[in-house]
Design a protein around this motif. Structure first.
Motif, short mmCIF file in Angstrom:
data_model
loop_
_atom_site.label_atom_id
_atom_site.label_comp_id
_atom_site.label_asym_id
_atom_site.label_seq_id
_atom_site.Cartn_x
_atom_site.Cartn_y
_atom_site.Cartn_z
N ARG A 1 0.84 -1.20 0.00
CA ARG A 1 0.00 0.00 0.00
C ARG A 1 0.87 1.25 0.00
O ARG A 1 2.01 1.21 0.45
CB ARG A 1 -0.91 0.01 1.23
CG ARG A 1 -1.83 -1.21 1.23
CD ARG A 1 -2.83 -1.17 2.35
NE ARG A 1 -3.31 -2.53 2.64
CZ ARG A 1 -4.23 -2.80 3.54
NH1 ARG A 1 -4.79 -1.83 4.24
NH2 ARG A 1 -4.61 -4.04 3.76
N ALA A 2 0.34 2.34 -0.50
CA ALA A 2 1.11 3.59 -0.59
C ALA A 2 0.83 4.50 0.60
O ALA A 2 1.63 5.36 0.94
CB ALA A 2 0.78 4.30 -1.89
N TYR A 3 -0.32 4.36 1.21
CA TYR A 3 -0.65 5.16 2.40
C TYR A 3 -1.63 4.37 3.25
O TYR A 3 -2.29 3.46 2.76
CB TYR A 3 -1.20 6.55 2.02
CG TYR A 3 -2.44 6.54 1.16
CD1 TYR A 3 -3.70 6.73 1.73
CD2 TYR A 3 -2.37 6.32 -0.21
CE1 TYR A 3 -4.84 6.72 0.95
CE2 TYR A 3 -3.51 6.30 -1.00
CZ TYR A 3 -4.73 6.51 -0.42
OH TYR A 3 -5.87 6.49 -1.19
N GLN B 1 -5.40 3.74 2.36
CA GLN B 1 -5.68 3.30 0.99
C GLN B 1 -6.51 2.02 0.95
O GLN B 1 -6.18 1.07 1.65
CB GLN B 1 -4.35 3.05 0.27
CG GLN B 1 -4.52 2.59 -1.16
CD GLN B 1 -3.26 1.96 -1.73
OE1 GLN B 1 -2.16 2.35 -1.39
NE2 GLN B 1 -3.41 0.97 -2.58
N ASN C 1 3.86 9.57 -11.99
CA ASN C 1 3.96 10.38 -10.78
C ASN C 1 5.05 9.82 -9.88
O ASN C 1 5.47 8.68 -10.02
CB ASN C 1 2.61 10.49 -10.06
CG ASN C 1 2.29 9.28 -9.23
OD1 ASN C 1 2.83 9.09 -8.15
ND2 ASN C 1 1.41 8.43 -9.73
N GLU C 2 5.52 10.66 -8.96
CA GLU C 2 6.66 10.29 -8.13
C GLU C 2 6.27 10.09 -6.69
O GLU C 2 7.06 10.26 -5.77
CB GLU C 2 7.74 11.39 -8.22
CG GLU C 2 8.30 11.49 -9.62
CD GLU C 2 9.06 12.79 -9.85
OE1 GLU C 2 9.13 13.60 -8.90
OE2 GLU C 2 9.56 12.97 -10.96
N PHE C 3 5.00 9.72 -6.47
CA PHE C 3 4.50 9.55 -5.11
C PHE C 3 5.30 8.47 -4.38
O PHE C 3 5.56 7.40 -4.91
CB PHE C 3 3.03 9.17 -5.15
CG PHE C 3 2.40 9.12 -3.79
CD1 PHE C 3 1.91 10.26 -3.20
CD2 PHE C 3 2.30 7.91 -3.10
CE1 PHE C 3 1.34 10.22 -1.94
CE2 PHE C 3 1.73 7.86 -1.84
CZ PHE C 3 1.26 9.02 -1.26
N LYS C 4 5.72 8.76 -3.15
CA LYS C 4 6.45 7.78 -2.35
C LYS C 4 5.57 7.39 -1.16
O LYS C 4 4.90 8.24 -0.59
CB LYS C 4 7.75 8.38 -1.80
CG LYS C 4 8.72 8.85 -2.87
CD LYS C 4 9.81 7.82 -3.07
CE LYS C 4 10.89 8.25 -4.02
NZ LYS C 4 10.47 8.95 -5.25
N PRO C 5 5.59 6.09 -0.77
CA PRO C 5 4.79 5.68 0.39
C PRO C 5 5.10 6.52 1.62
O PRO C 5 6.24 6.96 1.77
CB PRO C 5 5.21 4.23 0.61
CG PRO C 5 5.76 3.78 -0.68
CD PRO C 5 6.35 4.98 -1.35
N SER D 1 7.18 2.87 4.81
CA SER D 1 8.47 2.59 4.17
C SER D 1 9.39 1.88 5.15
O SER D 1 9.34 2.12 6.36
CB SER D 1 9.10 3.87 3.64
OG SER D 1 9.11 4.85 4.64
#
Ligand code: HEC
Ligand code: HEC
Length: 149
Positions: free
Chosen positions: A58-60, A63, A139-143, A148
């Motif tokens: 998951r990224a956040y 989510q 896009n450059e979205f980081k968790p 992380s």
């Protein structure tokens, strides 16, 4: 009266000029690209739904997890919900599936419900199966930090 007329005319001149219309169209870029509206876009290879696999990171935290398996032919209507045959609390253990979390038993007033909340009944409103296709938008979205390593 004369002044109103003048102002109106000035507005029309600005809208009609390349400056007025050009500014807006330069900023908005459609995902369709330059494809005219009456031409059906070519969809990516329709047979490439991602097959069954392990959960997708998951990224956040909030989510809705992505669906790591094929869901073709899984019906969700008022009489049946295929997803719940594996993900309900009653069936999850047997199906080796993740059970739906407690947030799925809370209605829009925040009241806890005894069965899946109507808000969370149509699973694919929020959970989506995956296809192996190039992203429409880079896009450059980081968790977030909490996720992380
Ligand atoms: C035949 C049983 C079955 C059915 C039906 C099914 N699933 Fe699953 N689902 C699984 C299993 C097994 C996993 C993987 C669990 C694991 O490996 O940890 C999974 C994983 C998931 C996950 C990922 C959970 C996570 O923590 O990342 C989601 C979301 C999900 N399913 C949603 C759905 C939705 C929505 C439907 C209906 C359209 C559905 N599933 C129908 C068995 C099923
Ligand atoms: C309104 C959006 C929404 C709907 C509809 C919805 N979910 Fe979810 N689901 C979420 C969100 C957000 C999360 C992650 C946070 C949480 O657990 O609430 C989640 C988490 C999950 C998880 C992982 C639970 C865990 O403990 O990690 C599973 C499995 C799941 N949903 C399955 C389903 C199934 C099956 C349905 C249909 C019956 C469904 N969801 C309907 C938003 C939704």
């Amino acid at each position: 009266m004369k002044r109103i007329l003048l102002v109106t005319m000035a507005c029309f001149t600005l809208l009609g000029s390349p400056l007025g219309s050009g500014m807006a169209s330069a900023e908005v870029q459609s995902l369709r690209g330059a494809l005219p509206l009456d031409v059906e876009p070519q969809s990516p290879d329709v047979n490439k739904w991602q097959q069954d696999g392990p959960p997708i990171p998951r990224a956040y935290l909030q989510q809705p997890p992505l669906i790591p398996h094929n869901v073709e032919g899984y019906v969700i209507d008022t009489r049946q919900n295929k997803c719940l045959t594996c993900h309900s609390w009653a069936k999850a253990r047997e199906a080796h599936a993740t059970k739906i979390s407690l947030t799925h038993f809370r209605n829009r007033f925040g009241t806890e419900t005894a069965d899946v909340s109507p808000q969370r009944y149509f699973c694919t409103q929020c959970h989506v199966p995956q296809r192996d296709v190039p992203p429409l938008v880079q896009n450059e979205f980081k968790p977030v930090n909490a996720l992380s390593k």
